[in-house]
Enzyme design. Structure first.
Site, PDB file in Angstrom:
ATOM      1  N   ASN A   1      -5.978   2.425 -12.979  1.00  5.97           N
ATOM      2  CA  ASN A   1      -4.977   1.494 -12.451  1.00  5.97           C
ATOM      3  C   ASN A   1      -3.590   2.108 -12.626  1.00  5.97           C
ATOM      4  O   ASN A   1      -3.375   2.904 -13.540  1.00  5.97           O
ATOM      5  CB  ASN A   1      -5.046   0.174 -13.225  1.00  5.97           C
TER       6      ASN A   1
ATOM      7  N   ASP B   1      -4.033  -4.932 -17.427  1.00  9.00           N
ATOM      8  CA  ASP B   1      -3.092  -3.830 -17.620  1.00  9.00           C
ATOM      9  C   ASP B   1      -3.252  -3.183 -18.995  1.00  9.00           C
ATOM     10  O   ASP B   1      -2.283  -2.699 -19.600  1.00  9.00           O
ATOM     11  CB  ASP B   1      -1.637  -4.300 -17.401  1.00  9.00           C
TER      12      ASP B   1
ATOM     13  N   GLY C   1       0.761  -1.249   0.000  1.00 11.33           N
ATOM     14  CA  GLY C   1       0.000   0.000   0.000  1.00 11.33           C
ATOM     15  C   GLY C   1       0.793   1.302   0.000  1.00 11.33           C
ATOM     16  O   GLY C   1       0.328   2.291   0.565  1.00 11.33           O
TER      17      GLY C   1
ATOM     18  N   GLU D   1       5.430   6.453  -9.830  1.00 13.36           N
ATOM     19  CA  GLU D   1       4.040   5.984  -9.670  1.00 13.36           C
ATOM     20  C   GLU D   1       3.277   6.921  -8.750  1.00 13.36           C
ATOM     21  O   GLU D   1       2.167   7.365  -9.049  1.00 13.36           O
ATOM     22  CB  GLU D   1       4.008   4.576  -9.055  1.00 13.36           C
TER      23      GLU D   1
ATOM     24  N   ASN E   1       1.281   3.138  -2.697  1.00 10.29           N
ATOM     25  CA  ASN E   1       0.482   4.050  -3.535  1.00 10.29           C
ATOM     26  C   ASN E   1      -0.704   4.586  -2.746  1.00 10.29           C
ATOM     27  O   ASN E   1      -1.024   5.772  -2.829  1.00 10.29           O
ATOM     28  CB  ASN E   1       0.020   3.346  -4.815  1.00 10.29           C
TER      29      ASN E   1
ATOM     30  N   MET F   1      -4.501  -7.119  -7.076  1.00  4.90           N
ATOM     31  CA  MET F   1      -4.048  -8.178  -7.966  1.00  4.90           C
ATOM     32  C   MET F   1      -5.185  -9.072  -8.454  1.00  4.90           C
ATOM     33  O   MET F   1      -5.047 -10.299  -8.484  1.00  4.90           O
ATOM     34  CB  MET F   1      -2.949  -8.986  -7.268  1.00  4.90           C
TER      35      MET F   1
ATOM     36  N   ILE G   1      -8.401  -9.399 -11.573  1.00  5.74           N
ATOM     37  CA  ILE G   1      -8.906  -8.879 -12.847  1.00  5.74           C
ATOM     38  C   ILE G   1     -10.356  -8.461 -12.653  1.00  5.74           C
ATOM     39  O   ILE G   1     -11.154  -9.198 -12.078  1.00  5.74           O
ATOM     40  CB  ILE G   1      -8.776  -9.963 -13.940  1.00  5.74           C
TER      41      ILE G   1
ATOM     42  N   THR H   1     -10.062  -1.250 -18.719  1.00  5.06           N
ATOM     43  CA  THR H   1     -11.076  -1.841 -19.601  1.00  5.06           C
ATOM     44  C   THR H   1     -10.958  -3.355 -19.410  1.00  5.06           C
ATOM     45  O   THR H   1     -10.378  -3.803 -18.432  1.00  5.06           O
ATOM     46  CB  THR H   1     -10.823  -1.426 -21.059  1.00  5.06           C
TER      47      THR H   1
ATOM     48  N   HIS I   1       0.458   0.956 -13.129  1.00  5.36           N
ATOM     49  CA  HIS I   1       1.264  -0.219 -13.482  1.00  5.36           C
ATOM     50  C   HIS I   1       2.735   0.206 -13.572  1.00  5.36           C
ATOM     51  O   HIS I   1       3.042   1.251 -14.133  1.00  5.36           O
ATOM     52  CB  HIS I   1       0.785  -0.805 -14.812  1.00  5.36           C
TER      53      HIS I   1
END
Ligand code: GAR
Length: 207
Positions: free
Chosen positions: A110, A148, A13, A177, A15, A93, A95, A144, A112
């Site tokens: 997101n 990624d 965590g 980031e 970010n 982590m 989808i 979408t 990456h």
């Protein structure tokens, strides 16, 4: 009006912490309204609680790396309960599938640790080192249906040095980031993001 962020996390965590700090200091016109995790032991949950932010573990109900079924419904329900305007994946982590994507269309970002579309998936920094690229970086994008994938909002480039290890490169990328995630959220908050033909056009923050 300040944005309500819902941040989804699976791990340490940093970010998330950066977003909490930047919202508290007023650097971004947004507040972290709720933090959700698929991992009860995520250190990110502790960070949120320390900051007085509701931090909720929601059982993903599957070992597959996707968010589906009851778990998906539960995540969406809580995000709506907290009146979340923008969902930020920050080291989450799993989808995200259709129902969730439709519910938060163009309101789901997101981060990456690579210059997408290169080095998708896990261990992006290691992939970059093994490939031998001279530059890598970080990407913030709308989510979408592809892992990624999705329209790119911002990218930042860092050099890759001869003696870099996965750790040293990751650290250099991580600083970027934290910087560009906040910038992308601020652009969103200020209504400076436009989507044209599936591409993102951004205005400057000073305009
Ligand atoms: C970050 O490097 C983020 O870019 C990456 O996970 C890390 C989470 O770190 N995300 C992905 O690789 C998504 N495919 P954090 O928990 O310290 O923010």
């Amino acid at each position: 009006m300040s944005l309500n962020l819902g941040v989804l996390v699976s791990g340490r965590g940093t970010n998330l912490q950066s977003l909490i700090d930047k919202s508290t200091s007023g650097e971004i016109d947004a507040k972290v309204a709720v933090v959700l995790s698929d991992n009860p032991d995520a250190y990110a949950l502790k960070r949120a609680r320390k900051a007085g932010i509701p931090a909720i573990y929601i059982d993903p109900c599957t070992t597959k790396p996707v968010l589906v079924g009851e778990a998906e419904v539960e995540y969406m329900k809580v995000l709506n309960e907290y009146k979340v305007d923008l969902v930020c994946l920050a080291g989450f982590m799993r989808i995200i599938k259709e129902n969730f994507l439709n519910e938060f269309k163009w309101r789901l970002m997101n981060i990456h640790p690579a210059l997408l579309p290169s080095f998708k998936g896990l261990h992006a920094q290691k992939q970059a080192l093994e490939y031998g690229v001279r530059f890598s970086g970080a990407t913030v994008h709308f989510v979408t249906g592809h892992v990624d994938g999705g329209p790119i909002i911002l990218q930042a480039v860092v050099p890759v040095y001869k003696d870099d290890t996965e750790e040293t490169l990751s650290e250099r990328i991580l600083a970027e980031e934290h910087r560009i995630y906040a910038e992308a959220i601020e652009l969103f908050a200020k209504g400076k993001i436009e989507i044209r033909d599936n591409r993102v056009i951004t205005g400057g923050l000073d305009e």
